[in-house]
Design a protein around this motif. Sequence first.
Motif, PDB file in Angstrom:
ATOM      1  N   GLY A 119      41.545  20.310  72.295  1.00 53.20           N
ATOM      2  CA  GLY A 119      40.493  19.461  72.844  1.00 53.20           C
ATOM      3  C   GLY A 119      40.822  18.000  72.631  1.00 53.20           C
ATOM      4  O   GLY A 119      41.875  17.524  73.029  1.00 53.20           O
ATOM      5  N   ALA A 120      39.943  17.281  71.944  1.00 53.62           N
ATOM      6  CA  ALA A 120      40.157  15.851  71.695  1.00 53.62           C
ATOM      7  C   ALA A 120      41.046  15.608  70.480  1.00 53.62           C
ATOM      8  O   ALA A 120      41.478  14.484  70.233  1.00 53.62           O
ATOM      9  CB  ALA A 120      38.819  15.151  71.499  1.00 53.62           C
ATOM     10  N   LYS A 121      41.337  16.653  69.701  1.00 58.42           N
ATOM     11  CA  LYS A 121      42.189  16.515  68.523  1.00 58.42           C
ATOM     12  C   LYS A 121      43.645  16.734  68.928  1.00 58.42           C
ATOM     13  O   LYS A 121      43.927  17.520  69.826  1.00 58.42           O
ATOM     14  CB  LYS A 121      41.808  17.543  67.462  1.00 58.42           C
ATOM     15  CG  LYS A 121      40.384  17.429  66.977  1.00 58.42           C
ATOM     16  CD  LYS A 121      40.077  18.573  66.030  1.00 58.42           C
ATOM     17  CE  LYS A 121      38.599  18.647  65.719  1.00 58.42           C
ATOM     18  NZ  LYS A 121      38.237  19.919  65.134  1.00 58.42           N
ATOM     19  N   ALA A 122      44.542  16.073  68.236  1.00 57.43           N
ATOM     20  CA  ALA A 122      45.969  16.253  68.510  1.00 57.43           C
ATOM     21  C   ALA A 122      46.792  15.859  67.293  1.00 57.43           C
ATOM     22  O   ALA A 122      46.363  15.020  66.485  1.00 57.43           O
ATOM     23  CB  ALA A 122      46.388  15.431  69.715  1.00 57.43           C
ATOM     24  N   THR A 123      47.965  16.467  67.187  1.00 56.94           N
ATOM     25  CA  THR A 123      48.919  16.106  66.132  1.00 56.94           C
ATOM     26  C   THR A 123      50.294  15.989  66.761  1.00 56.94           C
ATOM     27  O   THR A 123      50.559  16.559  67.814  1.00 56.94           O
ATOM     28  CB  THR A 123      48.991  17.177  65.020  1.00 56.94           C
ATOM     29  OG1 THR A 123      49.400  18.422  65.589  1.00 56.94           O
ATOM     30  CG2 THR A 123      47.667  17.343  64.309  1.00 56.94           C
ATOM     31  N   ILE A 124      51.162  15.261  66.080  1.00 52.86           N
ATOM     32  CA  ILE A 124      52.562  15.217  66.480  1.00 52.86           C
ATOM     33  C   ILE A 124      53.388  15.741  65.318  1.00 52.86           C
ATOM     34  O   ILE A 124      53.073  15.509  64.158  1.00 52.86           O
ATOM     35  CB  ILE A 124      53.006  13.794  66.878  1.00 52.86           C
ATOM     36  CG1 ILE A 124      52.602  12.768  65.838  1.00 52.86           C
ATOM     37  CG2 ILE A 124      52.473  13.412  68.239  1.00 52.86           C
ATOM     38  CD1 ILE A 124      53.084  11.361  66.120  1.00 52.86           C
ATOM     39  N   GLY A 125      54.427  16.502  65.651  1.00 51.26           N
ATOM     40  CA  GLY A 125      55.239  17.123  64.620  1.00 51.26           C
ATOM     41  C   GLY A 125      54.576  18.399  64.110  1.00 51.26           C
ATOM     42  O   GLY A 125      53.533  18.825  64.601  1.00 51.26           O
ATOM     43  N   TYR A 126      55.215  19.016  63.127  1.00 51.60           N
ATOM     44  CA  TYR A 126      54.705  20.257  62.538  1.00 51.60           C
ATOM     45  C   TYR A 126      53.671  19.906  61.475  1.00 51.60           C
ATOM     46  O   TYR A 126      54.011  19.327  60.435  1.00 51.60           O
ATOM     47  CB  TYR A 126      55.876  21.054  61.947  1.00 51.60           C
ATOM     48  CG  TYR A 126      55.488  22.383  61.389  1.00 51.60           C
ATOM     49  CD1 TYR A 126      55.083  23.414  62.222  1.00 51.60           C
ATOM     50  CD2 TYR A 126      55.531  22.624  60.023  1.00 51.60           C
ATOM     51  CE1 TYR A 126      54.718  24.649  61.714  1.00 51.60           C
ATOM     52  CE2 TYR A 126      55.168  23.854  59.497  1.00 51.60           C
ATOM     53  CZ  TYR A 126      54.757  24.862  60.350  1.00 51.60           C
ATOM     54  OH  TYR A 126      54.397  26.092  59.841  1.00 51.60           O
ATOM     55  N   GLN A 127      52.385  20.218  61.738  1.00 50.86           N
ATOM     56  CA  GLN A 127      51.279  19.795  60.866  1.00 50.86           C
ATOM     57  C   GLN A 127      50.337  20.954  60.507  1.00 50.86           C
ATOM     58  O   GLN A 127      49.137  20.874  60.775  1.00 50.86           O
ATOM     59  CB  GLN A 127      50.463  18.705  61.573  1.00 50.86           C
ATOM     60  CG  GLN A 127      51.239  17.500  61.998  1.00 50.86           C
ATOM     61  CD  GLN A 127      51.525  16.558  60.845  1.00 50.86           C
ATOM     62  OE1 GLN A 127      50.903  16.644  59.796  1.00 50.86           O
ATOM     63  NE2 GLN A 127      52.463  15.673  61.042  1.00 50.86           N
ATOM     64  N   PRO A 128      50.809  22.017  59.882  1.00 50.99           N
ATOM     65  CA  PRO A 128      49.927  23.158  59.595  1.00 50.99           C
ATOM     66  C   PRO A 128      48.737  22.819  58.702  1.00 50.99           C
ATOM     67  O   PRO A 128      47.687  23.446  58.815  1.00 50.99           O
ATOM     68  CB  PRO A 128      50.861  24.176  58.932  1.00 50.99           C
ATOM     69  CG  PRO A 128      51.994  23.363  58.395  1.00 50.99           C
ATOM     70  CD  PRO A 128      52.155  22.211  59.346  1.00 50.99           C
ATOM     71  N   ASP A 129      48.865  21.808  57.832  1.00 54.40           N
ATOM     72  CA  ASP A 129      47.737  21.433  56.961  1.00 54.40           C
ATOM     73  C   ASP A 129      46.559  20.903  57.769  1.00 54.40           C
ATOM     74  O   ASP A 129      45.404  21.072  57.379  1.00 54.40           O
ATOM     75  CB  ASP A 129      48.175  20.390  55.936  1.00 54.40           C
ATOM     76  CG  ASP A 129      49.167  20.958  54.919  1.00 54.40           C
ATOM     77  OD1 ASP A 129      49.219  22.196  54.778  1.00 54.40           O
ATOM     78  OD2 ASP A 129      49.878  20.165  54.284  1.00 54.40           O
TER      79      ASP A 129
END
Length: 113
Positions: free
Chosen positions: A97-107
């Motif tokens: 949705g409106a959330k996003a991450t870049i790279g590997y961010q399992p936390d």
Amino acid sequence: MNIQIFGTKKCFDSKKAERYFKERNIKYQFIDMKEKGMSRGEFNNVKKAVGGTDMLINQEYKDKDLIALLQYLSDEAKEEKILENPQVIVTPVVRNGAKATIGYQPDIWKNWE
């Protein structure tokens, strides 16, 4: 959850991100950046979620001339150049949705569940 993973088939972190969601039985859509890239709307949502265009640029990308050029372009021209060359974006880009991450961010992803 409506997870989208923007990455490449050869990217190790993209594969790890896919495995993360697969192991938790969370449905996701994988978009190969080499084949499709991001739409303007997707790019704008991700840019807003991660803190700006510069956060998306892979400084380790092999085309150093392109990286150097991006530093001198206006924000609008920089975005156009990135959309034309999606391989310069850090992968994976994971959207919910409106959330996003870049790279590997399992936390971060575990808090989305």
